[in-house]
Design an enzyme around this catalytic site. Structure first.
Site, PDB file in Angstrom:
ATOM      1  N   SER A  60      33.238  31.888  40.205  1.00  0.00           N
ATOM      2  CA  SER A  60      34.329  32.748  39.717  1.00  0.00           C
ATOM      3  C   SER A  60      35.042  33.546  40.803  1.00  0.00           C
ATOM      4  CB  SER A  60      33.801  33.714  38.644  1.00  0.00           C
ATOM      5  OG  SER A  60      33.608  33.025  37.435  1.00  0.00           O
ATOM      6  N   LYS A  63      38.766  33.292  40.703  1.00  0.00           N
ATOM      7  CA  LYS A  63      39.705  34.110  39.930  1.00  0.00           C
ATOM      8  C   LYS A  63      40.541  35.045  40.796  1.00  0.00           C
ATOM      9  CE  LYS A  63      37.102  33.977  35.573  1.00  0.00           C
ATOM     10  NZ  LYS A  63      35.834  33.338  35.939  1.00  0.00           N
ATOM     11  N   SER A 117      35.169  38.849  34.606  1.00  0.00           N
ATOM     12  CA  SER A 117      35.095  37.404  34.849  1.00  0.00           C
ATOM     13  C   SER A 117      35.243  36.600  33.561  1.00  0.00           C
ATOM     14  CB  SER A 117      33.786  37.046  35.554  1.00  0.00           C
ATOM     15  OG  SER A 117      33.957  35.929  36.397  1.00  0.00           O
ATOM     16  N   LYS A 224      35.052  40.888  43.333  1.00  0.00           N
ATOM     17  CA  LYS A 224      34.899  39.737  42.438  1.00  0.00           C
ATOM     18  C   LYS A 224      33.517  39.141  42.625  1.00  0.00           C
ATOM     19  CE  LYS A 224      36.018  37.258  39.134  1.00  0.00           C
ATOM     20  NZ  LYS A 224      34.616  37.486  38.742  1.00  0.00           N
TER      21      LYS A 224
END
Length: 304
Positions: A60, A63, A117, A224
């Site tokens: 992820s 993203k 997420s 993140k």
């Protein structure tokens, strides 16, 4: 005498200009993460790298590029987006609490994709891109090329595919670019958020997947996290260290808290020179993953 005084004065000024971190004698840094990179946001090159050019799944962390493409599209953040039935099969781990056909403003869809997420949110952002989903993926790869991320490839906007691959060094470039947008900084570091959906009207509460954003002492500006079984636990951050923004990329570690522990070890290493230590289980995991990487692509193990 005057010339000597000038030389001495210049020498003192030069010594004063050297940062305390540069003067510290450091031990070898110990990290649980198999691949890593550390760099100052406003500098060139890496302060530290560990297999920093190895191309690996990034889960992820993807993203962040999704957010960058959304911001550069110029589409209004106030627009209401509908969550459509997926047009491609969802991976087995693509769980979501969001109801199909409900709507949320683009800004909030982006916020929950970053801070929590949320995979359906990232997928929905791509579906509403000018030109559609395929154009969004093309834009992700085009932006990677523009940023000089030469070893990076994206095939989906969520990171659920193991074919989303990059390197720790490439991701430093991504964090630097993403940090230029105040919205990405804000959304990725939001601690808690309640999304207000419509058609039908309902609320969902979301929390940040990075515990370090809750600690004021870290001054986290971009965050993140990511996880897939093939990618391990991952974390990228931009945070303040002695008043300077530092980019930290940590890829593929064993435990949920291992990347946070590594971030702490990096912070101490830069400020005190202490190399730290990692658990035996994490070290065993690292040996196993290095062997697997070497077997699959012949890559050597490096620390620089």
């Amino acid at each position: 005498m005057i010339r000597t005084a000038i030389v001495l004065s210049l020498t003192v000024l030069c010594l004063m200009s050297v940062s305390p971190a540069m003067a510290i004698e450091r031990s070898e840094l110990q990290l649980a993460s198999v691949n890593a990179a550390v760099a100052y946001a406003d500098g060139d090159g890496l302060v530290y790298g560990k297999n920093a050019d190895r191309r690996v799944p990034i889960a992820s962390i993807t993203k962040l590029m999704t957010a960058l493409v959304v911001m550069e599209s110029g589409e209004p953040l106030t627009e209401w987006l509908d969550f459509r039935e997926r047009h491609i099969p969802a991976p087995a781990n693509a769980y979501t609490r969001i109801r199909v056909s409900s709507e949320l403003r683009r800004s909030d869809v982006l916020r929950i994709a970053l801070m929590s997420s949320e995979n359906f949110a990232a997928h929905t952002l791509a579906r509403h891109h000018p030109g559609g989903y395929d154009a969004f993926i093309e834009a992700m790869n085009s932006k990677a090329g523009e940023l000089g991320m030469r070893k990076t490839t994206f095939v989906d906007p969520t990171g659920l595919s193991i074919d989303n691959r990059s390197t720790a060094a490439d991701l430093v470039r991504l964090v630097r670019a993403a940090s230029q947008y105040p919205q990405i900084r804000e959304y990725s570091t939001t601690r808690y958020f309640t999304a207000q959906f419509r058609q039908p009207r309902y609320r969902l509460a979301f929390g940040n997947t990075n515990v370090l954003v809750h600690r004021e002492s870290w001054g986290v500006g971009v965050s993140k996290t990511g996880y897939l079984s093939d990618a391990g636990r991952c974390l990228v951050m931009l945070f303040e260290l002695d008043g300077k923004p530092l980019v930290t990329v940590l890829l593929d570690s064993l435990g949920t808290r291992s990347p946070m522990g590594d971030a702490g070890r990096i912070k101490r290493w830069l400020t005190t020179g202490a190399g730290g230590s990692v658990a035996a289980a994490a070290r065993a995991y690292e040996r196993k993953k290095n062997a697997a990487y070497a077997a699959s692509d012949g890559a050597s193990v490096s620390v620089n």
